[in-house]
Design a protein around this motif. Structure first.
Motif, PDB file in Angstrom:
ATOM      1  N   MET A   1      34.154 -31.749   9.190  1.00 36.67           N
ATOM      2  CA  MET A   1      32.871 -31.369   9.726  1.00 36.67           C
ATOM      3  C   MET A   1      32.806 -29.852   9.968  1.00 36.67           C
ATOM      4  N   LEU A   2      33.862 -29.255  10.513  1.00 29.16           N
ATOM      5  CA  LEU A   2      33.858 -27.816  10.755  1.00 29.16           C
ATOM      6  C   LEU A   2      33.814 -27.020   9.456  1.00 29.16           C
ATOM      7  N   THR A   3      34.483 -27.516   8.447  1.00 23.44           N
ATOM      8  CA  THR A   3      34.475 -26.834   7.154  1.00 23.44           C
ATOM      9  C   THR A   3      33.071 -26.816   6.562  1.00 23.44           C
ATOM     10  N   GLU A   4      32.383 -27.931   6.683  1.00 27.76           N
ATOM     11  CA  GLU A   4      31.008 -28.010   6.168  1.00 27.76           C
ATOM     12  C   GLU A   4      30.099 -27.046   6.929  1.00 27.76           C
ATOM     13  N   ARG A   5      30.255 -26.973   8.238  1.00 27.66           N
ATOM     14  CA  ARG A   5      29.453 -26.053   9.056  1.00 27.66           C
ATOM     15  C   ARG A   5      29.747 -24.604   8.670  1.00 27.66           C
ATOM     16  N   ARG A   6      31.000 -24.283   8.477  1.00 22.67           N
ATOM     17  CA  ARG A   6      31.364 -22.924   8.074  1.00 22.67           C
ATOM     18  C   ARG A   6      30.751 -22.585   6.730  1.00 22.67           C
ATOM     19  N   ASP A   7      30.825 -23.505   5.788  1.00 23.01           N
ATOM     20  CA  ASP A   7      30.217 -23.286   4.471  1.00 23.01           C
ATOM     21  C   ASP A   7      28.716 -23.042   4.596  1.00 23.01           C
ATOM     22  N   ASP A   8      28.048 -23.816   5.458  1.00 21.61           N
ATOM     23  CA  ASP A   8      26.612 -23.621   5.678  1.00 21.61           C
ATOM     24  C   ASP A   8      26.329 -22.232   6.229  1.00 21.61           C
ATOM     25  N   LEU A   9      27.143 -21.789   7.169  1.00 22.47           N
ATOM     26  CA  LEU A   9      26.952 -20.460   7.759  1.00 22.47           C
ATOM     27  C   LEU A   9      27.196 -19.349   6.742  1.00 22.47           C
ATOM     28  N   VAL A  10      28.206 -19.516   5.910  1.00 21.64           N
ATOM     29  CA  VAL A  10      28.491 -18.516   4.874  1.00 21.64           C
ATOM     30  C   VAL A  10      27.322 -18.431   3.897  1.00 21.64           C
ATOM     31  N   HIS A  11      26.787 -19.570   3.487  1.00 22.58           N
ATOM     32  CA  HIS A  11      25.649 -19.581   2.557  1.00 22.58           C
ATOM     33  C   HIS A  11      24.411 -18.954   3.195  1.00 22.58           C
ATOM     34  N   GLU A  12      24.190 -19.230   4.466  1.00 22.57           N
ATOM     35  CA  GLU A  12      23.042 -18.653   5.162  1.00 22.57           C
ATOM     36  C   GLU A  12      23.188 -17.147   5.295  1.00 22.57           C
ATOM     37  N   ARG A  13      24.391 -16.672   5.614  1.00 20.62           N
ATOM     38  CA  ARG A  13      24.626 -15.229   5.721  1.00 20.62           C
ATOM     39  C   ARG A  13      24.367 -14.543   4.388  1.00 20.62           C
ATOM     40  N   THR A  14      24.846 -15.134   3.324  1.00 22.22           N
ATOM     41  CA  THR A  14      24.632 -14.580   1.988  1.00 22.22           C
ATOM     42  C   THR A  14      23.148 -14.532   1.658  1.00 22.22           C
ATOM     43  N   ARG A  15      22.439 -15.597   1.984  1.00 22.47           N
ATOM     44  CA  ARG A  15      21.005 -15.660   1.714  1.00 22.47           C
ATOM     45  C   ARG A  15      20.255 -14.566   2.476  1.00 22.47           C
ATOM     46  N   VAL A  16      20.612 -14.373   3.750  1.00 25.75           N
ATOM     47  CA  VAL A  16      19.952 -13.359   4.569  1.00 25.75           C
ATOM     48  C   VAL A  16      20.258 -11.956   4.043  1.00 25.75           C
ATOM     49  N   LEU A  17      21.501 -11.699   3.686  1.00 25.37           N
ATOM     50  CA  LEU A  17      21.843 -10.380   3.137  1.00 25.37           C
ATOM     51  C   LEU A  17      21.111 -10.117   1.828  1.00 25.37           C
ATOM     52  N   ASN A  18      20.957 -11.137   1.004  1.00 23.71           N
ATOM     53  CA  ASN A  18      20.223 -10.968  -0.246  1.00 23.71           C
ATOM     54  C   ASN A  18      18.751 -10.668   0.006  1.00 23.71           C
TER      55      ASN A  18
END
Length: 47
Positions: A1-18
């Protein structure tokens, strides 16, 4: 569950930076720096 949450946060950060890069590219003469990291980029942006 924590790994999935971390992946979601990484994807969101990338999206925001883009999105930020796209907006800056439109606003800044000559485009935006390509190496935006979210840390210390105020210097590059002249703020």
């Amino acid at each position: 569950m924590l790994t999935e949450r971390r992946d979601d946060l990484v994807h969101e950060r990338t999206r925001v930076l883009n999105r930020l890069h796209a907006v800056l590219r439109d606003l800044l003469l000559g485009g935006a720096p390509t190496g935006l990291s979210g840390r210390g980029d105020r210097k590059e942006l002249g703020s």
